[in-house]
Design a protein around this motif. Sequence first.
Motif, PDB file in Angstrom:
ATOM      1  N   GLY A   1       0.728  -1.185   0.079  1.00 60.41           N
ATOM      2  CA  GLY A   1       0.058  -0.003  -0.059  1.00 60.41           C
ATOM      3  C   GLY A   1       0.758   1.303  -0.135  1.00 60.41           C
ATOM      4  N   ALA A   2       2.071   1.057  -0.168  1.00 58.25           N
ATOM      5  CA  ALA A   2       3.006   2.318   0.210  1.00 58.25           C
ATOM      6  C   ALA A   2       3.170   2.847  -1.128  1.00 58.25           C
ATOM      7  CB  ALA A   2       4.431   1.913   0.648  1.00 58.25           C
ATOM      8  N   THR A   3       3.661   4.399  -1.374  1.00 61.16           N
ATOM      9  CA  THR A   3       4.152   5.062  -2.428  1.00 61.16           C
ATOM     10  C   THR A   3       5.374   5.340  -2.378  1.00 61.16           C
ATOM     11  OG1 THR A   3       1.622   5.746  -3.028  1.00 61.16           O
ATOM     12  CG2 THR A   3       3.415   6.958  -4.070  1.00 61.16           C
ATOM     13  N   ARG A   4       6.188   5.283  -3.364  1.00 55.51           N
ATOM     14  CA  ARG A   4       7.727   5.786  -3.293  1.00 55.51           C
ATOM     15  C   ARG A   4       7.668   6.659  -4.453  1.00 55.51           C
ATOM     16  NH1 ARG A   4      12.791   3.117  -1.480  1.00 55.51           N
ATOM     17  NH2 ARG A   4      10.967   2.114  -0.085  1.00 55.51           N
ATOM     18  N   ALA A   5       8.268   8.034  -4.205  1.00 59.51           N
ATOM     19  CA  ALA A   5       8.786   8.990  -4.971  1.00 59.51           C
ATOM     20  C   ALA A   5      10.219   8.882  -5.209  1.00 59.51           C
ATOM     21  CB  ALA A   5       7.933  10.329  -4.505  1.00 59.51           C
ATOM     22  N   LEU A   6      10.513   9.308  -6.416  1.00 58.89           N
ATOM     23  CA  LEU A   6      11.931   9.219  -6.547  1.00 58.89           C
ATOM     24  C   LEU A   6      12.205  10.143  -7.880  1.00 58.89           C
ATOM     25  CD1 LEU A   6      12.304   5.420  -7.429  1.00 58.89           C
ATOM     26  CD2 LEU A   6      13.385   6.698  -5.467  1.00 58.89           C
ATOM     27  N   ASP A   7      13.103  11.221  -7.691  1.00 53.87           N
ATOM     28  CA  ASP A   7      13.186  12.454  -8.524  1.00 53.87           C
ATOM     29  C   ASP A   7      14.676  12.492  -9.023  1.00 53.87           C
ATOM     30  OD1 ASP A   7      10.376  13.672  -8.273  1.00 53.87           O
ATOM     31  OD2 ASP A   7      11.010  13.557  -5.990  1.00 53.87           O
ATOM     32  N   VAL A   8      14.773  12.979 -10.250  1.00 54.41           N
ATOM     33  CA  VAL A   8      16.275  13.374 -10.782  1.00 54.41           C
ATOM     34  C   VAL A   8      16.054  14.483 -11.655  1.00 54.41           C
ATOM     35  CG1 VAL A   8      18.001  12.197 -12.281  1.00 54.41           C
ATOM     36  CG2 VAL A   8      16.703  10.774 -10.847  1.00 54.41           C
ATOM     37  N   ALA A   9      17.092  15.266 -11.082  1.00 57.38           N
ATOM     38  CA  ALA A   9      17.274  16.794 -12.337  1.00 57.38           C
ATOM     39  C   ALA A   9      18.297  16.180 -12.945  1.00 57.38           C
ATOM     40  CB  ALA A   9      17.638  17.691 -11.184  1.00 57.38           C
ATOM     41  N   VAL A  10      18.253  16.658 -14.317  1.00 58.82           N
ATOM     42  CA  VAL A  10      19.167  16.594 -15.580  1.00 58.82           C
ATOM     43  C   VAL A  10      19.140  18.063 -15.917  1.00 58.82           C
ATOM     44  CG1 VAL A  10      19.524  15.522 -17.737  1.00 58.82           C
ATOM     45  CG2 VAL A  10      17.908  14.611 -16.097  1.00 58.82           C
ATOM     46  N   SER A  11      20.511  18.267 -15.908  1.00 59.50           N
ATOM     47  CA  SER A  11      21.165  19.535 -16.364  1.00 59.50           C
ATOM     48  C   SER A  11      22.150  19.757 -17.288  1.00 59.50           C
ATOM     49  CB  SER A  11      21.499  20.388 -15.059  1.00 59.50           C
ATOM     50  OG  SER A  11      22.481  19.827 -14.506  1.00 59.50           O
ATOM     51  N   LEU A  12      22.181  20.595 -18.104  1.00 57.65           N
ATOM     52  CA  LEU A  12      23.167  20.838 -19.131  1.00 57.65           C
ATOM     53  C   LEU A  12      24.028  22.253 -18.612  1.00 57.65           C
ATOM     54  CD1 LEU A  12      21.368  20.278 -22.279  1.00 57.65           C
ATOM     55  CD2 LEU A  12      22.927  18.387 -20.932  1.00 57.65           C
ATOM     56  N   THR A  13      25.440  22.102 -18.760  1.00 60.95           N
ATOM     57  CA  THR A  13      25.944  23.104 -18.493  1.00 60.95           C
ATOM     58  C   THR A  13      26.808  23.827 -20.001  1.00 60.95           C
ATOM     59  OG1 THR A  13      27.937  22.256 -17.668  1.00 60.95           O
ATOM     60  CG2 THR A  13      26.371  23.170 -16.187  1.00 60.95           C
ATOM     61  N   ALA A  14      26.955  24.814 -20.340  1.00 61.08           N
ATOM     62  CA  ALA A  14      27.426  25.087 -21.545  1.00 61.08           C
ATOM     63  C   ALA A  14      28.904  25.771 -21.340  1.00 61.08           C
ATOM     64  CB  ALA A  14      26.654  26.306 -22.347  1.00 61.08           C
TER      65      ALA A  14
END
Length: 298
Positions: free
Chosen positions: A285-298
């Motif tokens: 019955g549980a919910t798991r949240a997973l987050d990832v940020a994807v960034s580009l630097t020039a």
Amino acid sequence: MITLENGHLVLTIRPDLGGRIENLVDRRTGRTWLWHPDVYEPAPRTLPIGASFDDHWTGGLDEVFPNDAAGRFGGRNLVDHGELWSRPWTVLETSPYLVTMRLACRTVPVVVEKAIEVDPDRPEARLHYRLDHRGDAPLPFLFKLHAAVRVAAGDRILLPPCTVEPVTLDFSTIVGRAEPTPWPIAHDAAGEPVRLDLVPPREANAQEFLYASGLGDGFCGVEDGRGNGELLFRFDLAAFPCVWLFQSYGRWRGHYVVVLEPATTMPYDLHEALARGTCAVLEPGATRALDVAVSLTA
């Protein structure tokens, strides 16, 4: 395909094929960051659940859940690299900067949602995952990104201070000893130091598969060796305590690619991970949240 874009980047998504990110392009430098085979036709296709991942892999950014290697676990027959990558996802919502998709798993009682969101003003996208466990027993699992990155000789793999070790020496051609070592140095079979962060030319005909654990910070990425910026994945270490790193420099199936894999679990065998206490577990019955940020630097 669905396209999300701003003034910095263009991101394309394939709902029909695992809902994966197909391409990620930096508009400022022109660099295409995600890898595909030299011979590749991005036509729509349907794969059966249980298809071989390696035989059908065509790059991009997939997700792997609830397992890696196929086999029987917890009374279930789990398929190769899980089932998220091979199935079409249902699109729930789209906007100029957001797409949300859903998939109900068949091998485990989990509904997975993912939202891919591009920042309107910055060279960044955010990946939001939600695992909704609808079963009545604890579910040990693996969830990881599988981001195939285009590389060239002189590029540099970015990891925080951490410890790396080969997944199996049977696959390794650079590392020669099954011992944990501080990134980015390991040892070959003769005990000589070798660097793992610098991408060699295709002619090296080398391959490696590593676990990185004990991360000092939650990131991994690749820096362009010609000054065209870097690709960086950032994540919470509580969610992704390790990174798997797959490197084929012209050897494995002739591919020249680095695969970055922030992961909830190691090693790949769920029986072993559960015994070691290094396996993620989703309670009933549980919910798991997973987050990832994807960034580009020039």
